[in-house]
Motif scaffolding. Sequence first.
Motif, PDB file in Angstrom:
ATOM      1  N   LEU A  94      -9.811  32.272 103.848  1.00  0.00           N
ATOM      2  CA  LEU A  94      -9.136  32.597 102.652  1.00  0.00           C
ATOM      3  C   LEU A  94      -7.729  32.122 102.898  1.00  0.00           C
ATOM      4  CD1 LEU A  94     -10.527  36.040 101.549  1.00  0.00           C
ATOM      5  CD2 LEU A  94     -10.709  33.618 100.183  1.00  0.00           C
ATOM      6  N   ASN A  95      -6.995  31.602 101.987  1.00  0.00           N
ATOM      7  CA  ASN A  95      -5.758  31.163 101.809  1.00  0.00           C
ATOM      8  C   ASN A  95      -5.174  30.255 102.791  1.00  0.00           C
ATOM      9  OD1 ASN A  95      -4.990  33.272 100.014  1.00  0.00           O
ATOM     10  ND2 ASN A  95      -5.147  34.876 101.556  1.00  0.00           N
ATOM     11  N   ARG A  96      -6.465  29.337 103.171  1.00  0.00           N
ATOM     12  CA  ARG A  96      -6.111  28.194 103.869  1.00  0.00           C
ATOM     13  C   ARG A  96      -6.480  26.846 103.005  1.00  0.00           C
ATOM     14  NH1 ARG A  96      -8.918  28.334 109.926  1.00  0.00           N
ATOM     15  NH2 ARG A  96      -7.745  26.147 109.753  1.00  0.00           N
ATOM     16  N   GLU A  97      -5.766  25.658 103.506  1.00  0.00           N
ATOM     17  CA  GLU A  97      -5.948  24.380 102.639  1.00  0.00           C
ATOM     18  C   GLU A  97      -7.385  23.979 103.379  1.00  0.00           C
ATOM     19  OE1 GLU A  97      -6.366  20.833 101.443  1.00  0.00           O
ATOM     20  OE2 GLU A  97      -5.826  20.896 103.574  1.00  0.00           O
ATOM     21  N   ILE A  98      -8.296  23.772 102.288  1.00  0.00           N
ATOM     22  CA  ILE A  98      -9.819  23.723 102.839  1.00  0.00           C
ATOM     23  C   ILE A  98     -10.023  22.283 103.014  1.00  0.00           C
ATOM     24  CG2 ILE A  98     -12.094  23.618 101.747  1.00  0.00           C
ATOM     25  CD1 ILE A  98     -10.870  26.216 102.610  1.00  0.00           C
ATOM     26  N   ILE A  99      -9.555  21.203 102.451  1.00  0.00           N
ATOM     27  CA  ILE A  99      -9.930  19.803 102.580  1.00  0.00           C
ATOM     28  C   ILE A  99      -9.654  19.437 103.877  1.00  0.00           C
ATOM     29  CG2 ILE A  99      -9.579  17.558 101.704  1.00  0.00           C
ATOM     30  CD1 ILE A  99     -11.074  19.640  99.856  1.00  0.00           C
ATOM     31  N   SER A 100      -8.335  19.790 104.488  1.00  0.00           N
ATOM     32  CA  SER A 100      -8.005  19.295 105.921  1.00  0.00           C
ATOM     33  C   SER A 100      -8.576  20.174 106.940  1.00  0.00           C
ATOM     34  CB  SER A 100      -6.417  19.399 105.938  1.00  0.00           C
ATOM     35  OG  SER A 100      -5.843  20.664 105.776  1.00  0.00           O
ATOM     36  N   SER A 101      -9.322  21.425 106.469  1.00  0.00           N
ATOM     37  CA  SER A 101      -9.999  22.203 107.487  1.00  0.00           C
ATOM     38  C   SER A 101     -11.708  22.200 107.472  1.00  0.00           C
ATOM     39  CB  SER A 101      -9.505  23.815 107.444  1.00  0.00           C
ATOM     40  OG  SER A 101      -8.072  23.851 107.357  1.00  0.00           O
ATOM     41  N   TRP A 102     -11.992  21.110 107.054  1.00  0.00           N
ATOM     42  CA  TRP A 102     -13.347  20.850 106.650  1.00  0.00           C
ATOM     43  C   TRP A 102     -14.297  21.360 107.752  1.00  0.00           C
ATOM     44  CZ3 TRP A 102     -15.025  20.406 102.123  1.00  0.00           C
ATOM     45  CH2 TRP A 102     -16.631  19.797 102.044  1.00  0.00           C
ATOM     46  N   ASP A 103     -14.115  20.800 108.955  1.00  0.00           N
ATOM     47  CA  ASP A 103     -14.864  21.524 110.123  1.00  0.00           C
ATOM     48  C   ASP A 103     -15.015  22.762 110.184  1.00  0.00           C
ATOM     49  OD1 ASP A 103     -15.480  18.639 110.760  1.00  0.00           O
ATOM     50  OD2 ASP A 103     -14.120  18.762 112.447  1.00  0.00           O
ATOM     51  N   THR A 104     -14.102  23.475 109.865  1.00  0.00           N
ATOM     52  CA  THR A 104     -13.881  24.978 109.987  1.00  0.00           C
ATOM     53  C   THR A 104     -14.605  25.606 108.787  1.00  0.00           C
ATOM     54  OG1 THR A 104     -11.624  24.679 110.915  1.00  0.00           O
ATOM     55  CG2 THR A 104     -12.362  27.135 109.936  1.00  0.00           C
ATOM     56  N   LEU A 105     -14.595  24.841 107.496  1.00  0.00           N
ATOM     57  CA  LEU A 105     -15.345  25.339 106.414  1.00  0.00           C
ATOM     58  C   LEU A 105     -16.803  25.259 106.644  1.00  0.00           C
ATOM     59  CD1 LEU A 105     -15.631  25.727 103.251  1.00  0.00           C
ATOM     60  CD2 LEU A 105     -15.636  23.487 103.157  1.00  0.00           C
ATOM     61  N   ILE A 106     -17.356  24.199 107.303  1.00  0.00           N
ATOM     62  CA  ILE A 106     -18.659  23.911 107.720  1.00  0.00           C
ATOM     63  C   ILE A 106     -19.086  24.914 108.427  1.00  0.00           C
ATOM     64  CG2 ILE A 106     -20.643  22.313 108.511  1.00  0.00           C
ATOM     65  CD1 ILE A 106     -19.408  21.582 105.814  1.00  0.00           C
ATOM     66  N   ALA A 107     -18.053  25.459 109.499  1.00  0.00           N
ATOM     67  CA  ALA A 107     -18.723  26.136 110.525  1.00  0.00           C
ATOM     68  C   ALA A 107     -19.001  27.569 109.875  1.00  0.00           C
ATOM     69  CB  ALA A 107     -17.636  26.183 111.652  1.00  0.00           C
ATOM     70  N   TYR A 108     -17.830  27.943 108.863  1.00  0.00           N
ATOM     71  CA  TYR A 108     -17.831  29.072 108.158  1.00  0.00           C
ATOM     72  C   TYR A 108     -19.142  29.232 107.408  1.00  0.00           C
ATOM     73  CZ  TYR A 108     -16.947  31.957 104.099  1.00  0.00           C
ATOM     74  OH  TYR A 108     -17.343  33.281 103.125  1.00  0.00           O
ATOM     75  N   CYS A 109     -19.740  28.170 106.668  1.00  0.00           N
ATOM     76  CA  CYS A 109     -20.656  28.174 105.657  1.00  0.00           C
ATOM     77  C   CYS A 109     -21.882  28.134 106.598  1.00  0.00           C
ATOM     78  CB  CYS A 109     -20.679  26.949 104.870  1.00  0.00           C
ATOM     79  SG  CYS A 109     -19.335  26.887 103.578  1.00  0.00           S
ATOM     80  N   THR A 110     -22.089  27.639 107.379  1.00  0.00           N
ATOM     81  CA  THR A 110     -23.126  27.685 108.515  1.00  0.00           C
ATOM     82  C   THR A 110     -23.329  29.186 109.093  1.00  0.00           C
ATOM     83  OG1 THR A 110     -22.819  25.524 109.372  1.00  0.00           O
ATOM     84  CG2 THR A 110     -24.182  26.989 110.600  1.00  0.00           C
ATOM     85  N   THR A 111     -22.106  29.914 109.330  1.00  0.00           N
ATOM     86  CA  THR A 111     -22.403  31.256 110.005  1.00  0.00           C
ATOM     87  C   THR A 111     -22.870  32.137 108.631  1.00  0.00           C
ATOM     88  OG1 THR A 111     -20.464  30.985 111.448  1.00  0.00           O
ATOM     89  CG2 THR A 111     -21.180  33.017 110.798  1.00  0.00           C
ATOM     90  N   THR A 112     -22.457  31.984 107.681  1.00  0.00           N
ATOM     91  CA  THR A 112     -22.822  32.954 106.367  1.00  0.00           C
ATOM     92  C   THR A 112     -24.083  32.745 105.916  1.00  0.00           C
ATOM     93  OG1 THR A 112     -21.397  31.592 104.722  1.00  0.00           O
ATOM     94  CG2 THR A 112     -20.377  33.472 106.141  1.00  0.00           C
ATOM     95  N   MET A 113     -24.748  31.343 105.916  1.00  0.00           N
ATOM     96  CA  MET A 113     -25.965  31.104 105.256  1.00  0.00           C
ATOM     97  C   MET A 113     -26.944  30.100 105.940  1.00  0.00           C
ATOM     98  SD  MET A 113     -23.424  29.234 101.958  1.00  0.00           S
ATOM     99  CE  MET A 113     -24.695  29.331 100.780  1.00  0.00           C
ATOM    100  N   ALA A 114     -26.706  29.759 106.958  1.00  0.00           N
ATOM    101  CA  ALA A 114     -27.741  28.875 107.508  1.00  0.00           C
ATOM    102  C   ALA A 114     -28.959  29.913 107.902  1.00  0.00           C
ATOM    103  CB  ALA A 114     -27.261  28.463 108.755  1.00  0.00           C
TER     104      ALA A 114
END
Length: 247
Positions: A121-141
Amino acid sequence: MTAHRPSSELKEAPLPGLFDMRVEVPHYTNHRDRLRDRLIRAGAQAVADYELLELVLFRAIPRRDVKALAKGLLARFGNFNHVIAAPMDQLLDMPGLGPAAARELKIVEAAAHRMAQAQMLNREIISSWDTLIAYCTTTMAHQAQEQFRILFLDRKNVLIADEVQQTGTVDHVPVYPREVARRALMLNASAVILVHNHPSGDPTPSDADITMTHRIHDALLALDITLHDHVIIGKGRHTSFRSDGIL
């Protein structure tokens, strides 16, 4: 006349079985203390998955050795993440695991998701794409059912909200483009990223996934809201509609 015995002799002759009772300490008590100390001293990397599960189970099962149960959970579900993400009914099917222990596992899952979300939250997502994928993997995979979530971004592509819109069956989740657009307007979002999981583990988009994505794209476009991407999360892999030229 009967002679009195010295008091020192009286002290040396206790009644049998009255003062020499010993309290037996369960063998797992010291093990629990050592395991907790090791975690605090050396961190999570110092304990194996089954030991971390033991630490969680200790809270709900205070008077039983839980090592075999922890190893049994891993044997059935695969790894720590799969165990805490397992549906309640499947956890309760595990011999020796009652409702209290199952609830402890779900509390750990909720805490893990909340911590991962706070980092995004409150982070610029497009430049943090790897972090975003890691987050989605943690919560959904590791979810047993399909889950459709929406990441809402502001004009600077900062994440302002992450919401689960729908949860479906093992291979289908209903998504309504109008609802996606309505929620984006309510949050004053300028852009959106769609994310859903495939419980099968294969992130290849279906024809229905592609059709639904295009419908949402058109609904958002009419409101001048950008659909940046649609990401499908599998087990160890993911698909980006933008990267694959689908969007």
